[in-house]
Write a protein that holds these residues in place. Sequence first.
Motif, short mmCIF file in Angstrom:
data_model
loop_
_atom_site.label_atom_id
_atom_site.label_comp_id
_atom_site.label_asym_id
_atom_site.label_seq_id
_atom_site.Cartn_x
_atom_site.Cartn_y
_atom_site.Cartn_z
N LEU A 175 0.85 -1.23 -0.01
CA LEU A 175 0.04 0.05 0.07
C LEU A 175 0.99 1.28 -0.04
N GLY A 176 1.88 1.26 0.84
CA GLY A 176 2.88 2.52 0.68
C GLY A 176 3.35 2.85 -0.53
N ARG A 177 3.73 1.79 -1.46
CA ARG A 177 4.21 2.08 -2.63
C ARG A 177 3.10 2.64 -3.63
N ARG A 178 1.86 1.95 -3.24
CA ARG A 178 0.71 2.43 -4.24
C ARG A 178 0.26 3.89 -4.00
N VAL A 179 0.41 4.40 -2.68
CA VAL A 179 -0.02 5.78 -2.15
C VAL A 179 1.10 6.56 -2.78
N LEU A 180 2.14 6.21 -2.68
CA LEU A 180 3.28 7.03 -3.46
C LEU A 180 3.28 7.37 -4.83
N GLU A 181 3.02 6.36 -5.42
CA GLU A 181 2.62 6.31 -6.83
C GLU A 181 1.57 7.19 -7.39
N ALA A 182 0.66 6.84 -6.69
CA ALA A 182 -0.47 7.48 -6.66
C ALA A 182 -0.55 9.08 -6.53
N THR A 183 0.27 9.49 -5.68
CA THR A 183 0.29 10.88 -5.45
C THR A 183 1.27 11.39 -6.24
N LYS A 184 2.34 10.76 -6.93
CA LYS A 184 2.90 11.23 -7.94
C LYS A 184 2.06 11.47 -9.17
N VAL A 231 -5.03 4.68 -6.41
CA VAL A 231 -4.29 3.99 -5.56
C VAL A 231 -4.63 2.60 -5.86
N THR A 232 -5.60 2.05 -6.04
CA THR A 232 -6.09 0.91 -6.12
C THR A 232 -6.17 0.22 -7.58
N ARG A 233 -5.39 1.00 -8.57
CA ARG A 233 -5.47 0.79 -10.03
C ARG A 233 -4.71 -0.77 -10.18
N ASP A 234 -5.08 -1.55 -11.27
CA ASP A 234 -4.45 -2.44 -11.68
C ASP A 234 -3.55 -2.17 -12.93
N GLU A 235 -2.12 -1.96 -12.84
CA GLU A 235 -1.33 -1.52 -13.68
C GLU A 235 -1.40 -2.34 -15.10
N CYS A 275 -10.21 4.41 -24.10
CA CYS A 275 -11.02 5.03 -23.06
C CYS A 275 -10.36 4.74 -21.76
N MET A 276 -9.56 3.61 -21.60
CA MET A 276 -8.94 3.26 -20.31
C MET A 276 -7.45 4.35 -20.39
N ASP A 277 -7.03 4.46 -21.52
CA ASP A 277 -5.53 5.15 -21.48
C ASP A 277 -5.77 6.72 -21.46
N ALA A 278 -7.05 7.06 -21.95
CA ALA A 278 -7.28 8.65 -21.81
C ALA A 278 -7.98 8.97 -20.30
N CYS A 279 -8.42 8.04 -19.56
CA CYS A 279 -9.07 8.52 -18.31
C CYS A 279 -7.99 8.93 -17.36
N PRO A 280 -8.23 10.10 -16.78
CA PRO A 280 -7.40 10.54 -15.99
C PRO A 280 -7.48 10.10 -14.49
N VAL A 281 -8.42 9.28 -14.06
CA VAL A 281 -8.48 8.70 -12.77
C VAL A 281 -8.64 7.25 -12.79
N GLU A 282 -7.99 6.44 -13.70
CA GLU A 282 -7.73 4.99 -13.79
C GLU A 282 -8.90 4.31 -13.77
#
Length: 721
Positions: free
Chosen positions: A64-73, A270-274, A377-384
């Motif tokens: 979760l820590g990594r996820r939050v940091l990446e989402a924050t970026k 934060v909870t996205r699937d890459e 659509c997914m590539d363009a979506c700013p909120v994943e």
Amino acid sequence: MTVPLVPLAQETTRPTFWQISHVGEVVFYYLAAVAIVVFLWGVYDRFARYAQGDEDWFERTNDLGRRVLEATKIVASNEKQFDRDLYAGVMHTFILWGFLTLTIGTGILAVDMDGYQKFTQFVLGDKQSFFVGDFYVAYSFVMDAMGLLFVVGVGMAIYRRYVERNGRLWGKHTSTEDDLFVWTLFYLGVGGYVTEGVRILGTGRPEFETVSFVGWFVADVFSAAGMTESMATAVYPLTWWTHAIVALVFIAAIPYAKPFHMISSFANVVTRDEKAGKRLPGVPADLDADTGAESIDSFSWKEILDQDACTKCGRCSSVCPAKASGRNLDPRDVILDLKQYRENLDAGGDEKAIVADGGSSVIQAETMESCMSCMACMDACPVEIEHLKSFTRMNRELTDAGEIDSNLQDVFQNLMQKGNTFGDPQRKRADWADPLDFDVTDAREEEVEYLWYVGDYPSYDDRNKKVARSLATILQEADVSFGILFDDEKYDGNDIRRVGEEFLYVELAGHHVESFEDCEFEKLVCTDPHSYNTFKNEYPEVDFDEFADDPMMPFEFEGQWNADGEIDVKHWTQVVEELVERNALGLRGTELDYTVTYHDPCHLGRYNDEYEAPRELVQATGCELHEMPRNRADSFCCGGGGGGLWMEVEEETKPSEERLREALEDTEAGSAVEKFVVACPMCMTMYEDGRKTGGFEDDIEVVDVAELIVEAIGAEDQIEV
């Protein structure tokens, strides 16, 4: 009336509750507490609703820590907002950082008033404040500067929405809520400066307040308009209370309206699937399990969060090739239709089918059949938002109910009986190689470096057989050890999975991994980007243990295949690029002088981020490559994905026709473009059709990258029938 801690003339600061009585302070704190309680309850209620959704197949809270940091970026940089739209990126950056700064600034003030001052008075017996001197000057300047950016950003949003009337911002779900949101933000920004300007004028315009340059300007305007110091003192409580009440109402309303996206969008990132889209969730082996969309609670908690994260920005709609071609699909509307139905149902509304062919279902079958699974659509979506995951769930529901296009039913029948989408005999699968003047190795009998999965269209479609022979010739000329499965090769299953036929996909996957296990090879190479994607990203996700004992599944393989990636899966352009780099083909880069453009296949580009290998090969032949405006991740789908290759769909303009028009009219070379280059058998099929139906047969030729290379090495006579 409250009194400042120190006289303003002697200390650089300002009174927080200037002209607000002690009773007013109490009322304010009471209203603030109510607003915060309403806010917290609303957030809790929202997240409690997510818990009612089905469990998600993918672990989304690990690390979760990594996820939050990446989402924050991602959120802090606004990188997704800048994609394709510089104006929107600047606008959202100003709004986001301005809003965050104003929120943090309010928090600092609260810490000073309700924390530090009370703490020092209780512990030291002497109330102190850090909201003075240089700190106050810096604080005032930063708040004014960032607040100005906030107002400018909101102003840009208002201009785009109401003056420019950008089409993607308007749709069936546009409502008064959207107007209230943007105008409330504008009022909060402007109202803050009005309140500040009145205070500065009413307190005698102390010199140190010049750092509050916007508020000082407002004070000058009021003064020029005739407002005196006494008038400002009298009107200040009204402006202060108006601003305070609007701000508190806004806070309380966040979980119940559009502003909630400030929370849900971040949670969604934060909870996205890459790997979302390029891999899809599997289904239980239990035939009675709910694998589709029987009800709104069939959707996973992440899919429900997707619905709440949608900001109605319309980016997905603006890039959707199905919508552009006039098909009955708007990806934004699908997500918001599901959300609206869920909220109506929670409020006591009537239950109805999620997706069906006709009737009063939430989503029409025709809408889902229109999706090309291109992932634009997914590539363009700013909120994943992971549109394709929800779309596939509804396609599974349609397939389970037998409500599918008749052409798809024929494809499924062909696959079950013959193992290929054409319904041709499997024994003819390798007949495409008969005209070659060399024999293709049987990988079932000999060890090879490359196990080549040819695919359905290169095996059975006359136009694509030429591409298969081209690639075989290239590998032969490069003295590469390669072989094929002959009649043990079946359809890979990628697109039938995306139209909802999950169990047939598993059956095909099981057959292939058993076939792969029986061969000795180092790398698996694919002609078709669709095969490349499913072998690379989806086969390793299948837990064959669940199905191995099922008598309906004709395989005995257990466990997972290639879960650790020990087998390197490649698209053929990646393999041949390596051969060209080591000069295995003797290309000098001067052989051909065609003016060409290249089309990025969705499954090679957007799905798997491979953009350069095909371009390197095109340029290695000597061709002059000109890019279409929509290239790489912005590429426009050919229309063949998601079952589109097999269905007859009513369209105003076929995606393939629009793309060919773009090649001839919108590239820098314009009509000088001679060849439209592809690297996908489905694209080849769709664009050959588009040439005919769009009237482009005399204007441009559709060729595969492999055909250019074969011509460049002078071996084209070997591929003709």
